[in-house]
Design a protein around this motif. Structure first.
Motif, PDB file in Angstrom:
ATOM      1  N   PHE A 147      -1.546 -28.494  10.765  1.00 35.14           N
ATOM      2  CA  PHE A 147      -2.640 -28.001   9.931  1.00 35.14           C
ATOM      3  C   PHE A 147      -2.114 -27.331   8.658  1.00 35.14           C
ATOM      4  CE2 PHE A 147      -5.637 -24.506   8.895  1.00 35.14           C
ATOM      5  CZ  PHE A 147      -6.738 -25.271   8.576  1.00 35.14           C
ATOM      6  N   GLY A 148      -2.416 -27.912   7.501  1.00 38.94           N
ATOM      7  CA  GLY A 148      -2.015 -27.319   6.234  1.00 38.94           C
ATOM      8  C   GLY A 148      -0.610 -27.644   5.789  1.00 38.94           C
ATOM      9  N   GLY A 149       0.224 -28.208   6.676  1.00 40.95           N
ATOM     10  CA  GLY A 149       1.595 -28.507   6.286  1.00 40.95           C
ATOM     11  C   GLY A 149       2.440 -27.247   6.179  1.00 40.95           C
ATOM     12  N   PRO A 150       3.308 -27.149   5.159  1.00 37.76           N
ATOM     13  CA  PRO A 150       4.224 -26.002   5.045  1.00 37.76           C
ATOM     14  C   PRO A 150       3.519 -24.765   4.495  1.00 37.76           C
ATOM     15  CG  PRO A 150       4.577 -27.482   3.219  1.00 37.76           C
ATOM     16  CD  PRO A 150       3.547 -28.150   4.104  1.00 37.76           C
ATOM     17  N   LEU A 151       2.634 -24.172   5.300  1.00 34.51           N
ATOM     18  CA  LEU A 151       1.897 -22.987   4.867  1.00 34.51           C
ATOM     19  C   LEU A 151       2.836 -21.849   4.491  1.00 34.51           C
ATOM     20  CD1 LEU A 151      -0.977 -22.937   7.548  1.00 34.51           C
ATOM     21  CD2 LEU A 151      -1.093 -23.763   5.191  1.00 34.51           C
ATOM     22  N   VAL A 152       4.053 -21.895   5.017  1.00 30.28           N
ATOM     23  CA  VAL A 152       5.051 -20.882   4.724  1.00 30.28           C
ATOM     24  C   VAL A 152       5.302 -20.723   3.228  1.00 30.28           C
ATOM     25  CG1 VAL A 152       6.961 -22.529   4.946  1.00 30.28           C
ATOM     26  CG2 VAL A 152       7.389 -20.109   5.307  1.00 30.28           C
ATOM     27  N   ALA A 153       5.003 -21.764   2.432  1.00 33.84           N
ATOM     28  CA  ALA A 153       5.314 -21.713   1.004  1.00 33.84           C
ATOM     29  C   ALA A 153       4.118 -22.074   0.121  1.00 33.84           C
ATOM     30  CB  ALA A 153       6.480 -22.645   0.686  1.00 33.84           C
ATOM     31  N   GLU A 154       2.931 -22.192   0.715  1.00 34.11           N
ATOM     32  CA  GLU A 154       1.766 -22.630  -0.044  1.00 34.11           C
ATOM     33  C   GLU A 154       0.832 -21.471  -0.382  1.00 34.11           C
ATOM     34  OE1 GLU A 154       1.339 -27.004   2.126  1.00 34.11           O
ATOM     35  OE2 GLU A 154      -0.241 -25.498   2.323  1.00 34.11           O
ATOM     36  N   SER A 155       0.107 -21.635  -1.465  1.00 34.19           N
ATOM     37  CA  SER A 155      -1.052 -20.788  -1.700  1.00 34.19           C
ATOM     38  C   SER A 155      -2.186 -21.382  -0.881  1.00 34.19           C
ATOM     39  CB  SER A 155      -1.423 -20.774  -3.189  1.00 34.19           C
ATOM     40  OG  SER A 155      -2.596 -20.020  -3.391  1.00 34.19           O
ATOM     41  N   PHE A 240       4.430 -37.210  -5.766  1.00 29.55           N
ATOM     42  CA  PHE A 240       5.253 -36.019  -5.528  1.00 29.55           C
ATOM     43  C   PHE A 240       4.376 -34.798  -5.701  1.00 29.55           C
ATOM     44  CE2 PHE A 240       7.871 -32.615  -7.502  1.00 29.55           C
ATOM     45  CZ  PHE A 240       8.665 -32.315  -6.399  1.00 29.55           C
ATOM     46  N   ARG A 241       4.400 -33.900  -4.718  1.00 28.64           N
ATOM     47  CA  ARG A 241       3.594 -32.687  -4.770  1.00 28.64           C
ATOM     48  C   ARG A 241       4.520 -31.474  -4.698  1.00 28.64           C
ATOM     49  NH1 ARG A 241      -1.624 -34.525  -1.030  1.00 28.64           N
ATOM     50  NH2 ARG A 241      -1.295 -36.767  -1.382  1.00 28.64           N
ATOM     51  N   PHE A 242       4.176 -30.428  -5.426  1.00 33.99           N
ATOM     52  CA  PHE A 242       5.045 -29.259  -5.465  1.00 33.99           C
ATOM     53  C   PHE A 242       4.230 -27.991  -5.705  1.00 33.99           C
ATOM     54  CE2 PHE A 242       4.427 -30.322  -9.862  1.00 33.99           C
ATOM     55  CZ  PHE A 242       4.423 -29.104 -10.521  1.00 33.99           C
ATOM     56  N   GLN A 243       4.806 -26.872  -5.281  1.00 34.51           N
ATOM     57  CA  GLN A 243       4.259 -25.549  -5.565  1.00 34.51           C
ATOM     58  C   GLN A 243       5.426 -24.587  -5.751  1.00 34.51           C
ATOM     59  OE1 GLN A 243       1.043 -24.049  -3.069  1.00 34.51           O
ATOM     60  NE2 GLN A 243       0.591 -26.114  -2.306  1.00 34.51           N
ATOM     61  N   SER A 271       8.461 -18.460  -3.539  1.00 34.21           N
ATOM     62  CA  SER A 271       8.088 -19.551  -2.639  1.00 34.21           C
ATOM     63  C   SER A 271       8.235 -20.886  -3.344  1.00 34.21           C
ATOM     64  CB  SER A 271       6.638 -19.390  -2.157  1.00 34.21           C
ATOM     65  OG  SER A 271       6.465 -18.167  -1.472  1.00 34.21           O
ATOM     66  N   ILE A 272       8.801 -21.861  -2.633  1.00 37.26           N
ATOM     67  CA  ILE A 272       8.986 -23.206  -3.183  1.00 37.26           C
ATOM     68  C   ILE A 272       8.567 -24.229  -2.136  1.00 37.26           C
ATOM     69  CG2 ILE A 272      10.640 -24.883  -4.085  1.00 37.26           C
ATOM     70  CD1 ILE A 272      12.371 -22.519  -4.964  1.00 37.26           C
ATOM     71  N   MET A 273       7.751 -25.181  -2.547  1.00 35.92           N
ATOM     72  CA  MET A 273       7.322 -26.268  -1.668  1.00 35.92           C
ATOM     73  C   MET A 273       7.464 -27.587  -2.414  1.00 35.92           C
ATOM     74  SD  MET A 273       5.069 -28.732  -0.632  1.00 35.92           S
ATOM     75  CE  MET A 273       3.699 -28.520  -1.767  1.00 35.92           C
ATOM     76  N   TYR A 290       9.085 -29.903   2.508  1.00 35.37           N
ATOM     77  CA  TYR A 290       9.902 -28.721   2.770  1.00 35.37           C
ATOM     78  C   TYR A 290       9.270 -27.530   2.071  1.00 35.37           C
ATOM     79  CZ  TYR A 290      13.746 -25.365   2.330  1.00 35.37           C
ATOM     80  OH  TYR A 290      14.501 -24.234   2.360  1.00 35.37           O
ATOM     81  N   GLY A 291       9.221 -26.405   2.777  1.00 35.45           N
ATOM     82  CA  GLY A 291       8.704 -25.181   2.189  1.00 35.45           C
ATOM     83  C   GLY A 291       9.561 -23.999   2.588  1.00 35.45           C
ATOM     84  N   THR A 292       9.753 -23.060   1.657  1.00 41.11           N
ATOM     85  CA  THR A 292      10.555 -21.872   1.945  1.00 41.11           C
ATOM     86  C   THR A 292      10.008 -20.677   1.174  1.00 41.11           C
ATOM     87  OG1 THR A 292      12.787 -20.933   1.945  1.00 41.11           O
ATOM     88  CG2 THR A 292      12.212 -22.362   0.093  1.00 41.11           C
TER      89      THR A 292
END
Length: 346
Positions: A147-155, A240-243, A271-273, A290-292
């Motif tokens: 659910f939501g993917g890498p929530l660790v690095a997302e808004s 390609f998607r990024f945050q 935060s980088i995704m 990948y999210g961090t």
């Protein structure tokens, strides 16, 4: 776990894209009602030293709990959601629910309470109600089974707000809340501005948030942060998607990896995704993401990496698999997970 992962790829295919509006009934005079949503069933196995606190290992949020050598398998359908859009001339109303509201048990019924996701009214260029924060770029969320993917690095926040939109510019006043502070004193709305650049190539948004936080000690702390996010078309149907987020974004990014306040100070985080989606065929695709997030005061560093494979069997029905790892690097703990999903878009 290795055998599970191997069999997972052999059975491969996964949940399709986000929910789409399903059925529209034309009422005449520019009036209509649209019903949409999806039914989603998941089978999820988690093994390692970290437990996902979100409703009992259902999905990873930005924070997790250290545990000792867990191995769990769970069958759920809580991500299932329904929505309705009502259009009356220049006025649009939208409401959506899912079933992550808790309740029930796994002994007999596995009941789950409905949970409000969105409820807003839009009139021309004004939006009022609860929906995604203006700070985030929803097109920059990767396709995932988790659910939501890498929530660790997302808004990733839904909340009450009033928003003004003019072309690519959006300005909003949103619900204030001092996470880990004295939220009984939150009286000044959060202020958010975002501009989105769009073209045939995709989109990139630049956003900023400014807030007044209230500490448990009775002090007032100012906090501001920024975000750059987007979805860029590459080759064929690939994207390609990024945050990238920085500053004192607090609860606006990373789903509680970073907190608004640590003691009497506002926490700063980075935060980088990044995610790439590739279409193998017209109806089969994969996303690797990948999210961090790193925080300064809490000294937390959490990572989430995964790869998946989706296949549509009809326009509405898809099946698939995702394999990934969630890591709490600051304590050298991590868990692997394998998730099978079936999704029927209404």
């Amino acid at each position: 776990m290795k055998n599970i992962i191997k069999s997972g790829f052999m059975l491969a295919a996964i949940v399709s894209a986000p929910s789409y509006a399903g059925y529209t009934f034309d009422l005449g005079d520019k009036d209509s009602i649209t019903f949409g949503g999806f039914i989603k069933a998941d089978i999820r196995t988690v093994s390692g030293d970290v437990s996902a606190p979100a409703t009992g290992n259902d999905y990873w949020i930005g924070a997790a709990s250290v545990t000792d050598d867990i191995s769990t398998t769970k069958f759920t359908a809580n991500e299932t959601r329904f929505n309705a859009k009502y259009v009356h001339g220049d006025v649009t109303g939208f409401i959506e629910i899912d079933f992550y509201g808790g309740g029930g048990n796994q002994i007999i019924s596995n009941s789950s309470h409905p949970r409000l996701r969105h409820a807003f009214i839009k009139y021309k260029n004004i939006t009022v109600g609860q929906t995604w924060t203006t700070f985030m770029n929803t097109s920059a969320i990767p396709e995932s089974a988790d659910f939501g993917g890498p929530l660790v690095a997302e808004s990733f926040i839904r909340q009450g707000q009033i928003r003004y939109t003019n072309g690519g510019l959006q300005l909003s006043l949103e619900n204030p809340y001092s996470d880990k502070g004295d939220n009984t004193q939150d009286s000044i709305p959060d202020v958010i501005a975002k501009y989105t650049f769009k073209g045939d190539w995709g989109n990139v948004s630049v956003s900023g948030v400014a807030r007044q936080l209230n500490t448990v000690g009775g002090d007032t702390v100012s906090a501001a942060g920024f975000g750059v996010a987007g979805r860029i078309k590459t080759f064929g149907k690939d994207d390609f998607r990024f945050q990238v987020h920085g500053g004192k974004t607090g609860r606006y990014v990373s789903v509680v990896t970073a907190r608004d306040l640590v003691g009497e100070e506002a926490e700063q985080s980075t935060s980088i995704m990044a995610a790439y989606r590739h279409y193998w065929t017209e109806d089969m695709r994969s996303t690797v993401y990948y999210g961090t997030t790193d925080t300064d005061l809490g000294n937390v560093k959490n990572n989430h990496v995964a790869v998946n494979l989706f296949k549509n069997y009809t326009k509405q029905l898809s099946f698939g698999v995702e394999i990934g790892n969630f890591e709490m690097a600051e304590v050298n703990k991590n868990s692997n997970y394998l998730q099978f999903s079936a999704k029927y878009v209404l």
